[in-house]
Design an enzyme around this catalytic site. Structure first.
Site, PDB file in Angstrom:
ATOM      1  N   ASN A 195       1.015  -1.218  -0.137  1.00  0.00           N
ATOM      2  CA  ASN A 195      -0.214   0.159  -0.019  1.00  0.00           C
ATOM      3  C   ASN A 195       0.886   1.124  -0.086  1.00  0.00           C
ATOM      4  O   ASN A 195       2.239   1.104   0.031  1.00  0.00           O
ATOM      5  CB  ASN A 195      -1.001  -0.131   1.186  1.00  0.00           C
ATOM      6  CG  ASN A 195      -0.292  -0.073   2.641  1.00  0.00           C
ATOM      7  OD1 ASN A 195       0.786   0.603   2.740  1.00  0.00           O
ATOM      8  ND2 ASN A 195      -0.975  -0.737   3.526  1.00  0.00           N
ATOM      9  N   LEU A 196       0.241   2.160  -0.350  1.00  0.00           N
ATOM     10  CA  LEU A 196       1.157   3.558  -0.126  1.00  0.00           C
ATOM     11  C   LEU A 196       2.222   3.958   0.965  1.00  0.00           C
ATOM     12  O   LEU A 196       3.165   4.433   0.709  1.00  0.00           O
ATOM     13  CB  LEU A 196       0.104   4.672  -0.507  1.00  0.00           C
ATOM     14  CG  LEU A 196       0.928   6.090  -0.708  1.00  0.00           C
ATOM     15  CD1 LEU A 196       1.749   6.144  -2.208  1.00  0.00           C
ATOM     16  CD2 LEU A 196      -0.096   7.386  -0.847  1.00  0.00           C
ATOM     17  N   SER A 197       1.397   3.651   2.182  1.00  0.00           N
ATOM     18  CA  SER A 197       2.243   3.923   3.522  1.00  0.00           C
ATOM     19  C   SER A 197       3.421   2.958   3.299  1.00  0.00           C
ATOM     20  O   SER A 197       4.656   3.512   3.692  1.00  0.00           O
ATOM     21  CB  SER A 197       1.449   3.650   4.718  1.00  0.00           C
ATOM     22  OG  SER A 197       2.235   3.743   5.752  1.00  0.00           O
ATOM     23  N   GLU A 198       3.407   1.735   2.957  1.00  0.00           N
ATOM     24  CA  GLU A 198       4.184   0.733   3.294  1.00  0.00           C
ATOM     25  C   GLU A 198       5.369   1.106   2.022  1.00  0.00           C
ATOM     26  O   GLU A 198       6.759   0.985   2.097  1.00  0.00           O
ATOM     27  CB  GLU A 198       3.765  -0.494   2.746  1.00  0.00           C
ATOM     28  CG  GLU A 198       2.955  -1.296   3.902  1.00  0.00           C
ATOM     29  CD  GLU A 198       2.173  -2.508   3.406  1.00  0.00           C
ATOM     30  OE1 GLU A 198       1.758  -3.449   4.461  1.00  0.00           O
ATOM     31  OE2 GLU A 198       1.772  -2.562   2.089  1.00  0.00           O
ATOM     32  N   ASP A 264      -5.712  -8.206   1.354  1.00  0.00           N
ATOM     33  CA  ASP A 264      -5.879  -9.786   1.103  1.00  0.00           C
ATOM     34  C   ASP A 264      -6.786 -10.062   0.129  1.00  0.00           C
ATOM     35  O   ASP A 264      -6.638 -10.789  -0.928  1.00  0.00           O
ATOM     36  CB  ASP A 264      -6.658 -10.180   2.335  1.00  0.00           C
ATOM     37  CG  ASP A 264      -5.954 -10.282   3.597  1.00  0.00           C
ATOM     38  OD1 ASP A 264      -4.487 -10.121   3.531  1.00  0.00           O
ATOM     39  OD2 ASP A 264      -6.195 -10.806   4.754  1.00  0.00           O
TER      40      ASP A 264
END
Length: 478
Positions: A195-198, A264
């Protein structure tokens, strides 16, 4: 981009990763404990759900795809609960049980729709225990079309590189939903889906699209990935590949209730689609639509095949035109789910004439969708003799697909369409000519499935054979 759902039932997916049990205790809260300033919950109900790699597997099997789950658990009641839940849903479980460590369990106490507390039960599995994962995986990959590495940083996948190399050496696509600050362990995977944060944790802030694409492509090259898929919440998804323009997919959710488990769902649908042979862009578009469905539900959730069909239909509509049997089977199921009546007819349609056009228009009026099954070139020759067909099957299909009355065209090489009738189960079988209903080939099959049979007259008394004879006679005279 036009989407047609693939044959998920032909896609064999192996999921390896951190298996967890999500346990919920529910009950009312009416007083504060006299022992401490905490609410007292009278537990009136409990619920167990597979979490982590288990939830990924449930998402895959809910699409109708066969899935094998490899993971590590304790040798305890929680592992039994996980196994029972997953196997009853159709997941094949290969759990390596450890007597010295508990199954990873997250116990949530819920009252009046609010989570009051979460208790985590987990310990690290021994290194010798983790070394059994590659050995088990090697056996499961014998029949796999894709491998999902569901990494939650709990230690089951301590040697990710060996798993990636094992699958890629067999030309099996590897998909990973990355966790943590070290993406090096995913080197060589087919695609990872942060995701963008990761993603920004690894590459730094991305204040605009240009920066995101540049940093994403550099990360993809550095890690030797075929593709990088960044999920961006309300901004949809961005797919980056080598020597291809970046693709941005807008978010599909109309109303967001809970993003739990959305990652998921994305990797599950992406894996099942790729395993079925779907190209990466189309598979990503499908995963994006599925994510829009699941965030509209509360808690970790799955997306069923009928839900995905309806969503694809609302976004793209049901595809028309020439199709393979497998493609047509999928769109017929979608049309039937909306209550549409399917009409089926067949023939050579070698030289399309006014009689054909009028006949097909009348056939279409009997239902909502019209299938025209067309004899292959070899089949026409067997039925009509040498010199026929005049037009190849590809040209005949193209002409029929261009008629407004015809929804779908499909070829068949057999002398009769009975195999297609068994597969498609149309509501109405139509034949043109002076047949009686009991003379129509395939009528018993349609009746057996609760369908109807109708006989229509060809308009204008036209005949392809007569037209061919006339042309040949005139050529001889000339």
């Amino acid at each position: 981009m036009k989407l047609t759902l693939p044959r998920f039932d032909k896609a064999r997916v192996v999921v390896a990763g951190d298996v967890m049990l999500d346990r919920y205790w529910h009950g009312p809260t009416r007083r504060i404990s006299p022992e401490a300033p905490v609410p007292v919950v009278r537990v009136t109900g409990s619920e167990d759900r597979p979490g982590g790699a288990g939830n990924v597997s449930l998402n895959i099997t809910s699409l109708g795809a066969p899935v094998w789950l490899l993971g590590a658990t304790g040798d305890d009641e929680a592992a039994d609960s996980l196994t029972n839940s997953l196997e009853s849903a159709g997941v094949f479980c290969d759990f390596i049980r450890h007597e010295q460590a508990p199954t990873i369990t997250k116990l949530r106490v819920i009252s009046q729709h609010q989570q009051l507390m979460r208790l985590d039960f987990e310990e690290s599995f021994s290194e010798s225990f983790q070394e059994q994962i590659p050995e088990h995986l090697e056996k499961l990959l014998d029949n796999a079309d894709a491998l999902v590495l569901s990494d939650y940083g709990k230690g089951t996948l301590s040697d990710l590189q060996s798993l990636v190399k094992l699958a890629r050496s067999r030309n099996i696509p590897v998909l990973a939903d990355p966790k943590g600050a070290d993406f090096e362990k995913y080197r060589g995977a087919t695609v990872i889906t942060p995701n963008l944060s990761e993603f920004e944790t690894i590459v730094g802030p991305c204040p605009d699209e240009k920066t995101l694409v540049e940093k994403g492509q550099k990360l993809r090259r550095d890690l030797e990935l075929d593709a990088l898929l960044i999920t961006r919440s309300e901004n949809g998804m961005t797919l980056l590949r080598e020597d291809e323009t970046e693709l941005h997919f807008p978010a599909q959710a109309r109303e967001v209730f809970d993003v739990t488990g959305a990652g998921d769902t994305v990797i599950a649908v992406l894996a099942a689609a790729i395993a079925s042979g779907m190209p990466m862009p189309e598979a990503t578009a499908l995963a994006n639509i599925a994510a829009g469905i699941v965030v509209g539900k509360l808690g970790t959730a799955t997306v069923s095949l009928p839900e995905l069909r309806r969503a694809v239909s609302s976004v793209h509509g049901v595809e028309r035109g020439a199709m393979t049997r497998e493609q047509l089977e999928t769109v017929i199921e979608e049309a039937k789910s909306h209550g549409e009546r399917i009409v089926f007819t067949n023939g050579c349609f070698d030289i399309l004439h006014a009689g054909h056009v009028g006949y097909l228009e009348e056939a279409r009026k009997l239902g909502d969708r019209l299938i025209v099954a067309i004899n292959s070139d070899e089949s026409v020759t067997r039925l009509k003799g040498e010199g026929r067909p005049i037009n190849s099957v590809e040209r005949r299909m193209a002409v029929l697909a261009g008629l407004e009355s015809v929804d779908w065209v499909v070829p068949f090489h057999e002398d009769t369409p009975e195999t297609l009738l068994e597969m498609f189960k149309p509501d109405i079988l139509v034949k043109g000519g002076d047949y009686t209903i009991d003379q129509v080939v395939g009528a018993p099959i349609v009746h057996e499935h609760g369908g109807e049979v109708a006989v229509l007259e060809f308009l204008d008394n036209c005949s392809t054979t007569a037209i061919v004879r006339k042309i040949r006679k005139e050529n001889v005279t000339a």
